[in-house]
Design a protein around this motif. Structure first.
Motif, PDB file in Angstrom:
ATOM      1  N   SER A  73       4.309   1.532  27.762  1.00  0.00           N
ATOM      2  CA  SER A  73       3.434   1.369  26.535  1.00  0.00           C
ATOM      3  C   SER A  73       2.201   0.962  26.316  1.00  0.00           C
ATOM      4  CB  SER A  73       4.774   0.182  25.808  1.00  0.00           C
ATOM      5  OG  SER A  73       4.520  -1.114  26.721  1.00  0.00           O
ATOM      6  N   TYR A  80       8.265   7.453  25.857  1.00  0.00           N
ATOM      7  CA  TYR A  80       9.220   5.858  24.677  1.00  0.00           C
ATOM      8  C   TYR A  80      10.420   5.630  24.992  1.00  0.00           C
ATOM      9  CZ  TYR A  80      11.394   4.108  21.026  1.00  0.00           C
ATOM     10  OH  TYR A  80      12.524   3.548  20.576  1.00  0.00           O
ATOM     11  N   ASN A  81      10.863   3.644  25.440  1.00  0.00           N
ATOM     12  CA  ASN A  81      11.598   3.086  25.870  1.00  0.00           C
ATOM     13  C   ASN A  81      11.657   2.173  24.668  1.00  0.00           C
ATOM     14  OD1 ASN A  81      13.582   2.313  27.141  1.00  0.00           O
ATOM     15  ND2 ASN A  81      13.924   3.806  28.459  1.00  0.00           N
ATOM     16  N   SER A  82      12.764   1.588  24.197  1.00  0.00           N
ATOM     17  CA  SER A  82      12.270   0.429  23.781  1.00  0.00           C
ATOM     18  C   SER A  82      13.741  -0.666  24.359  1.00  0.00           C
ATOM     19  CB  SER A  82      12.923   0.675  22.267  1.00  0.00           C
ATOM     20  OG  SER A  82      14.281   0.958  22.356  1.00  0.00           O
ATOM     21  N   ASP A  83      13.923  -0.289  25.498  1.00  0.00           N
ATOM     22  CA  ASP A  83      15.057  -0.977  26.391  1.00  0.00           C
ATOM     23  C   ASP A  83      14.140  -2.034  27.002  1.00  0.00           C
ATOM     24  OD1 ASP A  83      17.442  -1.135  24.468  1.00  0.00           O
ATOM     25  OD2 ASP A  83      17.646   1.074  25.754  1.00  0.00           O
ATOM     26  N   GLN A 137      14.174  -2.483  31.345  1.00  0.00           N
ATOM     27  CA  GLN A 137      14.641  -1.989  32.037  1.00  0.00           C
ATOM     28  C   GLN A 137      13.853  -2.886  33.760  1.00  0.00           C
ATOM     29  OE1 GLN A 137      15.929   1.278  32.336  1.00  0.00           O
ATOM     30  NE2 GLN A 137      15.675   2.320  30.047  1.00  0.00           N
ATOM     31  N   MET A 177      21.808  -2.740  26.860  1.00  0.00           N
ATOM     32  CA  MET A 177      21.573  -1.696  26.502  1.00  0.00           C
ATOM     33  C   MET A 177      23.073  -1.056  26.541  1.00  0.00           C
ATOM     34  SD  MET A 177      19.188  -0.927  29.265  1.00  0.00           S
ATOM     35  CE  MET A 177      19.619   1.534  29.647  1.00  0.00           C
ATOM     36  N   PRO A 231      23.086   2.711  25.328  1.00  0.00           N
ATOM     37  CA  PRO A 231      22.185   4.146  24.764  1.00  0.00           C
ATOM     38  C   PRO A 231      22.902   5.068  24.457  1.00  0.00           C
ATOM     39  CG  PRO A 231      22.096   3.287  27.241  1.00  0.00           C
ATOM     40  CD  PRO A 231      22.629   2.302  26.397  1.00  0.00           C
ATOM     41  N   PRO A 245      21.032   5.925  18.763  1.00  0.00           N
ATOM     42  CA  PRO A 245      20.518   5.063  19.620  1.00  0.00           C
ATOM     43  C   PRO A 245      19.257   5.791  20.812  1.00  0.00           C
ATOM     44  CG  PRO A 245      22.866   5.396  19.916  1.00  0.00           C
ATOM     45  CD  PRO A 245      22.442   6.443  19.325  1.00  0.00           C
ATOM     46  N   HIS A 246      18.538   4.744  21.347  1.00  0.00           N
ATOM     47  CA  HIS A 246      17.505   5.257  22.316  1.00  0.00           C
ATOM     48  C   HIS A 246      18.833   6.353  23.711  1.00  0.00           C
ATOM     49  CE1 HIS A 246      15.182   5.148  26.434  1.00  0.00           C
ATOM     50  NE2 HIS A 246      16.960   5.028  26.883  1.00  0.00           N
ATOM     51  N   ILE A 247      18.160   7.135  24.243  1.00  0.00           N
ATOM     52  CA  ILE A 247      18.761   8.337  24.854  1.00  0.00           C
ATOM     53  C   ILE A 247      18.432   7.987  27.070  1.00  0.00           C
ATOM     54  CG2 ILE A 247      18.772  10.569  25.362  1.00  0.00           C
ATOM     55  CD1 ILE A 247      18.100  11.160  22.957  1.00  0.00           C
ATOM     56  N   PHE A 248      19.575   7.750  27.746  1.00  0.00           N
ATOM     57  CA  PHE A 248      19.572   7.479  28.518  1.00  0.00           C
ATOM     58  C   PHE A 248      19.958   8.291  29.503  1.00  0.00           C
ATOM     59  CE2 PHE A 248      20.579   5.566  32.787  1.00  0.00           C
ATOM     60  CZ  PHE A 248      20.013   4.782  33.171  1.00  0.00           C
TER      61      PHE A 248
END
Length: 583
Positions: free
Chosen positions: A115, A126-129, A131, A375, A377, A466-469
């Motif tokens: 980030s 981009y990743n809002s979770d 990890q 999470m 996702p 949602p966030h894609i995993f």
């Protein structure tokens, strides 16, 4: 290089100390006045390297956590102070069960997170979770001071280049603690990221006795192979052949909170041997996972007949929680069985698995990691297609005569879906049920074929996605068989083409809800395709240019050789003539 230690204002920012590798006196590097006024200086070490300075500091009174930056180009200002507060608030759910947190790191499956934004090397990941990570960037991170003390008490070897990697792995193996990517610990870099010395790190990390000789350690700088001069034999602290990542996985699993997943199977009970294979594959996959599963059998045949056949399946597979959803219609409908299955599902997630598909034995084990911490996702997974032949000599016990992998659909194909071709099968996604219902409730699925492609386009264009995993492992197997019971092998594509055209019209042009987003998404996608094609053309022209130069060079060499041969022949003829005259 001198190292500066500061303490943040305890009332505003908690019990946090800071360490900065610096090159000049205060004000230092990128540290601005807005940050410095919230700090008190505790030490400036001129003649010690990074690790030596850290050892000196940890022996004195210090904060519970230490924020570290090893990049003088990092922007350290009042904005970073607010990000530190947000980060610490997000970590409250882990109850100090973490060793290191970072705004950039490497995951167990080689995914990279970051980030921070660099002016010299700009990119966006981009990743809002939150990890779990196994390595970190060295530009900025926060460590647990007590864990650092434990680490230094155990190890006194040289570790300047591999400190962060070894510290993280020590946390997993010795302390049962996870290290984390937290995107909120965010600031800019007025320059480039600072890279590790991979060669020196490889040599230094071999001295840690919790790593095996020959073991490969994954880092952001590449893989490091442990090579020890004197391998310690019979060491009770040495690891099994699985290596340190056996401990990493076990620690991460303690922070996994899995939901109930509803596997929705559309069927007319005409291929019992295939649906039984699917149910058997679920039982096998569940042996290595604690994932909660229910199976929704969704059908549109007569209710009484469906109930009888469903009871027989339940009696044979007593260890699977199954639900029957009957969507009575005058004709078979893929869409009705899909939507009806969701209506009958109790799970937080839905996973569509037609009755001729089946689950990979490691699928549930791999899916678990998508539910780290809190999470939830949208999950895309790899699938493969297998050409199968079945022996029906015994109608009661059909036998799989042959199976050959024909194709793999990577889960990452979701980002290719806007070019007019479906790149994902229906079994490629694990979808939050509430998200599915919210996005499909106002869309009328009037047609039947290509319903999976239409569904994916609607979900991917949602403003609430949602966030894609991505799971880069095969989780489902698709069966392709010759015969009329397999729509994939149907030669007549006219009906498919009609349905997809009508679906696209309803989704793109007739639905004002999506007009603006479709415009942006498709234009951006087409621009990216054009760039790719332009790059291909440029590469082709350069290749042809190089080949032309090569051909011209060869032609020039051949011309030179021909001339030389002509000269040689002339010389031979002249020599023979002289010899003849002399005789």
């Amino acid at each position: 290089m001198p190292n500066l230690f500061l303490n943040l204002n305890k009332e505003k920012y908690g019990n946090i100390s800071c360490m900065f590798e610096i090159q000049s006196s205060i004000p230092i590097g990128g540290i601005e006045e807005g940050f410095l006024k919230e700090c008190t200086e505790t030490g400036l070490y001129h003649d010690l390297d990074f690790v030596q300075s850290l050892r000196q500091f940890i022996a004195r009174p210090h904060g519970k956590y230490i924020l570290i930056s090893r990049n003088t180009n990092l922007i350290v200002d009042e904005n970073l102070l607010s990000k530190i507060n947000i980060t610490m608030q997000r970590l409250e759910g882990f109850q100090d069960k973490w060793t290191l947190v970072s705004p950039g790191g490497l995951a167990r499956d080689n995914k990279k997170f970051c980030s921070l934004y660099s002016s010299k090397n700009p990119f966006i990941i981009y990743n809002s979770d939150i990890q779990p990570i196994i390595d970190t960037i060295i530009d900025l991170y926060i460590i647990n001071a007590e864990d650092l003390k434990s680490f230094f008490d155990k190890f006194s070897n040289e570790m300047e280049a591999c400190f962060e990697t070894a510290f993280i792995l020590h946390g997993y193996k010795e302390l049962d603690k996870v290290s984390l990517f937290v995107p909120d610990l965010c600031t800019g870099i007025d320059g480039d990221f600072r890279a590790k010395d991979a060669v020196k790190a490889s040599n230094q990390i071999a001295s840690f006795n919790f790593l095996n000789d020959g073991e490969t350690i994954k880092t952001l700088s590449g893989n490091l192979t442990i090579k020890k001069i004197d391998t310690i034999k019979n060491d009770i602290n040495s690891l099994k052949s699985d290596g340190v990542y056996l401990y990493v996985d076990e620690v991460i699993k303690k922070h996994i909170n899995t939901p109930l997943i509803s596997i929705i199977t559309r069927t007319q009970f005409t291929r019992l041997h295939l649906i039984k294979r699917l149910l058997t594959s679920i039982i096998r996959a569940r042996q290595s996972s604690k994932l909660q599963i229910e199976v929704v059998i969704s059908t549109d045949i007569d209710h009484q007949i469906a109930s009888e056949k469903f009871k027989l399946l339940c009696a044979e597979f007593i260890n699977i929680n199954m639900v029957l959803s009957v969507n009575e219609r005058t004709e078979y409908s893929r869409v009705a069985n899909l939507l009806g299955g969701v209506d009958g599902a109790n799970g937080e997630y839905v996973w569509f698995m037609d009755d001729d598909d089946y689950i990979d034995i490691d699928a549930f084990k791999n899916i678990e990691f998508a539910f780290f911490h809190k999470m939830r996702p949208l999950i895309f997974m790899d699938s493969d297609v297998n050409k199968e032949k079945w022996d029906f000599n015994n109608k009661h016990f059909p036998i799989l005569a042959s199976s050959e992998r024909n194709h793999i659909y990577p889960g990452s194909n979701w980002n290719k879906m806007f070019n007019g071709v479906n790149h994902l099968p229906i079994c490629a996604a694990l979808i939050p049920t509430a998200f599915f219902k919210a996005e499909t409730k106002n869309f009328d699925f009037k047609y039947d074929l290509s319903e999976d492609y239409t569904l994916y386009l609607i979900l991917l264009s949602s403003e609430n996605i949602p966030h894609i995993f991505e799971i880069e492992k095969v989780t489902s197997h698709i069966s392709v068989r010759p015969g009329e019971d397999n729509v994939v092998t149907d030669v007549n594509r006219k009906i498919w083409t009609r349905d997809i055209t009508c679906f696209l019209y309803d989704a793109l042009y007739a639905n004002p809800k999506y007009n603006g987003r479709w415009n942006v998404i498709i234009r951006n996608h087409l621009n990216s395709i054009n760039r790719v094609e332009a790059n291909k053309n440029e590469h082709y022209l350069k290749t042809m240019h190089d080949k032309n130069i090569y051909i011209k060079t060869i032609e020039a060499e051949l011309k030179y050789l021909r001339n030389e041969m002509i000269k040689m022949r002339q010389e031979v003829v002249e020599k023979e003539a002289i010899e003849y005259e002399s005789k």
